[in-house]
Motif scaffolding. Structure first.
Motif, PDB file in Angstrom:
ATOM      1  N   ALA A  73       4.443  15.548   6.201  1.00 21.14           N
ATOM      2  CA  ALA A  73       4.210  14.132   5.918  1.00 21.14           C
ATOM      3  C   ALA A  73       3.613  13.940   4.533  1.00 21.14           C
ATOM      4  N   TYR A  74       2.753  14.854   4.128  1.00 19.03           N
ATOM      5  CA  TYR A  74       2.157  14.759   2.790  1.00 19.03           C
ATOM      6  C   TYR A  74       3.242  14.867   1.721  1.00 19.03           C
ATOM      7  N   ILE A  75       4.167  15.800   1.897  1.00 14.67           N
ATOM      8  CA  ILE A  75       5.253  15.981   0.930  1.00 14.67           C
ATOM      9  C   ILE A  75       6.159  14.754   0.902  1.00 14.67           C
ATOM     10  N   VAL A  76       6.466  14.231   2.078  1.00 13.42           N
ATOM     11  CA  VAL A  76       7.305  13.026   2.151  1.00 13.42           C
ATOM     12  C   VAL A  76       6.610  11.865   1.448  1.00 13.42           C
ATOM     13  N   ASP A  77       5.322  11.679   1.718  1.00 12.68           N
ATOM     14  CA  ASP A  77       4.592  10.571   1.108  1.00 12.68           C
ATOM     15  C   ASP A  77       4.561  10.692  -0.412  1.00 12.68           C
ATOM     16  N   ARG A  78       4.394  11.899  -0.910  1.00 12.72           N
ATOM     17  CA  ARG A  78       4.358  12.089  -2.369  1.00 12.72           C
ATOM     18  C   ARG A  78       5.727  11.794  -2.978  1.00 12.72           C
ATOM     19  N   THR A  79       6.792  12.193  -2.292  1.00 14.51           N
ATOM     20  CA  THR A  79       8.146  11.924  -2.785  1.00 14.51           C
ATOM     21  C   THR A  79       8.452  10.433  -2.758  1.00 14.51           C
ATOM     22  N   VAL A  80       8.038   9.773  -1.683  1.00 14.07           N
ATOM     23  CA  VAL A  80       8.272   8.329  -1.565  1.00 14.07           C
ATOM     24  C   VAL A  80       7.509   7.576  -2.651  1.00 14.07           C
ATOM     25  N   LEU A  81       6.280   7.983  -2.922  1.00 18.43           N
ATOM     26  CA  LEU A  81       5.512   7.324  -3.980  1.00 18.43           C
ATOM     27  C   LEU A  81       6.231   7.435  -5.313  1.00 18.43           C
ATOM     28  N   GLU A  82       6.741   8.615  -5.625  1.00 21.40           N
ATOM     29  CA  GLU A  82       7.450   8.787  -6.897  1.00 21.40           C
ATOM     30  C   GLU A  82       8.727   7.951  -6.906  1.00 21.40           C
ATOM     31  N   ALA A  83       9.409   7.887  -5.773  1.00 18.28           N
ATOM     32  CA  ALA A  83      10.620   7.068  -5.686  1.00 18.28           C
ATOM     33  C   ALA A  83      10.284   5.602  -5.930  1.00 18.28           C
ATOM     34  N   LYS A  84       9.196   5.119  -5.341  1.00 18.51           N
ATOM     35  CA  LYS A  84       8.792   3.726  -5.545  1.00 18.51           C
ATOM     36  C   LYS A  84       8.472   3.460  -7.011  1.00 18.51           C
ATOM     37  N   ARG A  85       7.798   4.417  -7.639  1.00 24.36           N
ATOM     38  CA  ARG A  85       7.495   4.258  -9.067  1.00 24.36           C
ATOM     39  C   ARG A  85       8.780   4.178  -9.887  1.00 24.36           C
ATOM     40  N   LEU A  86       9.744   5.013  -9.561  1.00 29.56           N
ATOM     41  CA  LEU A  86      11.010   5.006 -10.294  1.00 29.56           C
ATOM     42  C   LEU A  86      11.777   3.709 -10.066  1.00 29.56           C
ATOM     43  N   LEU A  87      11.748   3.217  -8.842  1.00 30.82           N
ATOM     44  CA  LEU A  87      12.453   1.979  -8.527  1.00 30.82           C
ATOM     45  C   LEU A  87      11.789   0.777  -9.188  1.00 30.82           C
ATOM     46  N   ALA A  88      10.455   0.741  -9.152  1.00 36.87           N
ATOM     47  CA  ALA A  88       9.739  -0.423  -9.677  1.00 36.87           C
ATOM     48  C   ALA A  88       9.546  -0.352 -11.183  1.00 36.87           C
ATOM     49  N   HIS A  89       9.228   0.823 -11.688  1.00 42.35           N
ATOM     50  CA  HIS A  89       8.902   0.961 -13.105  1.00 42.35           C
ATOM     51  C   HIS A  89      10.132   1.202 -13.969  1.00 42.35           C
ATOM     52  N   ASP A  90      10.915   2.195 -13.600  1.00 40.98           N
ATOM     53  CA  ASP A  90      12.085   2.553 -14.411  1.00 40.98           C
ATOM     54  C   ASP A  90      13.340   1.789 -14.014  1.00 40.98           C
ATOM     55  N   ARG A  91      13.247   1.024 -12.922  1.00 42.58           N
ATOM     56  CA  ARG A  91      14.385   0.236 -12.444  1.00 42.58           C
ATOM     57  C   ARG A  91      15.614   1.107 -12.182  1.00 42.58           C
ATOM     58  N   LEU A  92      15.386   2.321 -11.697  1.00 40.55           N
ATOM     59  CA  LEU A  92      16.497   3.218 -11.410  1.00 40.55           C
ATOM     60  C   LEU A  92      17.246   2.762 -10.164  1.00 40.55           C
ATOM     61  N   THR A  93      18.499   3.100 -10.105  1.00 35.66           N
ATOM     62  CA  THR A  93      19.301   2.884  -8.910  1.00 35.66           C
ATOM     63  C   THR A  93      19.038   4.023  -7.934  1.00 35.66           C
ATOM     64  N   ALA A  94      19.602   3.906  -6.738  1.00 36.15           N
ATOM     65  CA  ALA A  94      19.474   4.993  -5.775  1.00 36.15           C
ATOM     66  C   ALA A  94      20.058   6.278  -6.336  1.00 36.15           C
ATOM     67  N   ALA A  95      21.153   6.167  -7.069  1.00 35.27           N
ATOM     68  CA  ALA A  95      21.772   7.358  -7.672  1.00 35.27           C
ATOM     69  C   ALA A  95      20.841   7.979  -8.713  1.00 35.27           C
ATOM     70  N   GLY A  96      20.190   7.126  -9.514  1.00 36.81           N
ATOM     71  CA  GLY A  96      19.261   7.633 -10.514  1.00 36.81           C
ATOM     72  C   GLY A  96      18.064   8.311  -9.877  1.00 36.81           C
ATOM     73  N   CYS A  97      17.536   7.725  -8.812  1.00 39.92           N
ATOM     74  CA  CYS A  97      16.416   8.336  -8.096  1.00 39.92           C
ATOM     75  C   CYS A  97      16.835   9.676  -7.480  1.00 39.92           C
ATOM     76  N   ALA A  98      18.022   9.702  -6.896  1.00 40.91           N
ATOM     77  CA  ALA A  98      18.513  10.937  -6.293  1.00 40.91           C
ATOM     78  C   ALA A  98      18.574  12.054  -7.330  1.00 40.91           C
ATOM     79  N   HIS A  99      19.074  11.737  -8.507  1.00 39.74           N
ATOM     80  CA  HIS A  99      19.175  12.745  -9.570  1.00 39.74           C
ATOM     81  C   HIS A  99      17.797  13.217 -10.018  1.00 39.74           C
ATOM     82  N   THR A 100      16.876  12.279 -10.218  1.00 42.36           N
ATOM     83  CA  THR A 100      15.548  12.621 -10.720  1.00 42.36           C
ATOM     84  C   THR A 100      14.730  13.396  -9.703  1.00 42.36           C
ATOM     85  N   LEU A 101      14.905  13.076  -8.425  1.00 41.85           N
ATOM     86  CA  LEU A 101      14.091  13.686  -7.377  1.00 41.85           C
ATOM     87  C   LEU A 101      14.767  14.866  -6.678  1.00 41.85           C
ATOM     88  N   GLY A 102      15.937  15.243  -7.131  1.00 35.50           N
ATOM     89  CA  GLY A 102      16.563  16.444  -6.611  1.00 35.50           C
ATOM     90  C   GLY A 102      17.320  16.286  -5.311  1.00 35.50           C
TER      91      GLY A 102
END
Length: 287
Positions: free
Chosen positions: A217-246
């Protein structure tokens, strides 16, 4: 489209200063209610009043004798500070001078808000006031490092809750550091147990003791936080988030995000978007 303002540490009047202070009155003059992301730390000490601040999409109350810590990279917004009195301390990550306080500053999951116990308040108040006094004095070669020393004293006296987990749970500290470095490539708790040389049960107990969550759960939460930052800050698409987060592809990432949050990435991105006044870039440091 929502814009998140980028804040760069550039203290007024003292270009070489690693520590800057301001009052909530000054923050109210500068704050436009928009969402921000800084490259420096912000610690706020509240003397009186009530309000709220949102840090990484979680809203926290501000009240008498409470403290807030906003780390570099955290998406944050001062929601309601009209009735809040106190001070803020802005500083670069290398400002603290003691080993213990530098470790606290480097912590990967800083606690955003906590209440200062009554027994600790006189020490916090004195440390804060001494820092304010030195930060306002004309700098000289002999006193240049005093604000950094006094910042370390203030951090030590504030005793942020994340300091307890680091000092009493060495296994969790190692796990947290390894997750921060590798969560984009590895989201399997077993990988971290093997990498750190611990049995999965030992690692799980350590993480549960420190956070109340399982290692997974800790790993999931950390990944979700980074995804939220990418979505809100960098305005990435789902494809962009997928690429950045592996993740293998956008579909895989979308399934992961929806399972963790209950929303599709695009829907979450739209829900948190809010108009923001001003330019996307800000040259002067402010929280």
């Amino acid at each position: 489209m929502s814009v998140i303002r980028q804040l760069t540490y550039q203290p007024v009047g003292r270009p070489a200063a690693a520590v800057e202070t301001m009052t909530f009155d000054r923050l109210r003059e500068l704050n436009d209610g928009g969402t921000q992301r800084a490259d420096f730390h912000v610690i706020a000490v509240v003397d009186a009043g009530h309000g709220s601040v949102t840090v990484d999409f979680l809203r926290h109350p501000l009240g008498e004798r409470s403290a807030v810590w906003v780390a570099p990279g955290a998406v944050h917004r001062w929601d309601d500070i009209a009735d809040v009195a106190g001070h803020l301390v802005l500083f670069v990550p290398t400002a603290p001078v003691t080993h213990a306080t530098r470790e606290l500053v480097a912590c990967a999951d800083l606690v955003a808000q906590w209440s200062v116990p009554d027994a600790d308040w006189p020490f916090v108040d004195t440390a804060r006031n001494h820092l304010l006094l030195e930060a306002s004095a004309p700098p000289t070669d002999a006193t240049a490092q005093l604000p950094e020393i006094l910042l370390s004293a203030l951090i030590a006296r504030l005793r942020p809750p994340h300091s307890d987990a680091r000092s009493t749970n060495a296994v969790f500290g190692l796990f947290r550091s390894r997750v921060e470095a590798h969560f984009r490539e590895h989201r399997d708790a077993g990988y971290y147990a093997r990498a750190l040389g611990y049995a999965p049960r030992t690692l799980s107990r350590a993480v549960q003791q420190a956070t109340g969550r399982t290692a997974k759960a800790y790993i999931v939460d950390r990944t979700v936080l980074e995804a939220k930052r990418l979505l809100a800050h960098d305005r990435l698409t789902a494809a962009g988030c997928a690429h950045t987060l592996g993740f293998p592809d956008a579909s895989n990432f979308s399934v992961f995000f929806r399972k963790a949050t209950g929303m599709r990435p695009g829907a979450w991105q739209s829900a948190v978007a809010a108009p923001m006044k001003g330019d996307a870039e800000e040259s002067h440091s402010r929280p």
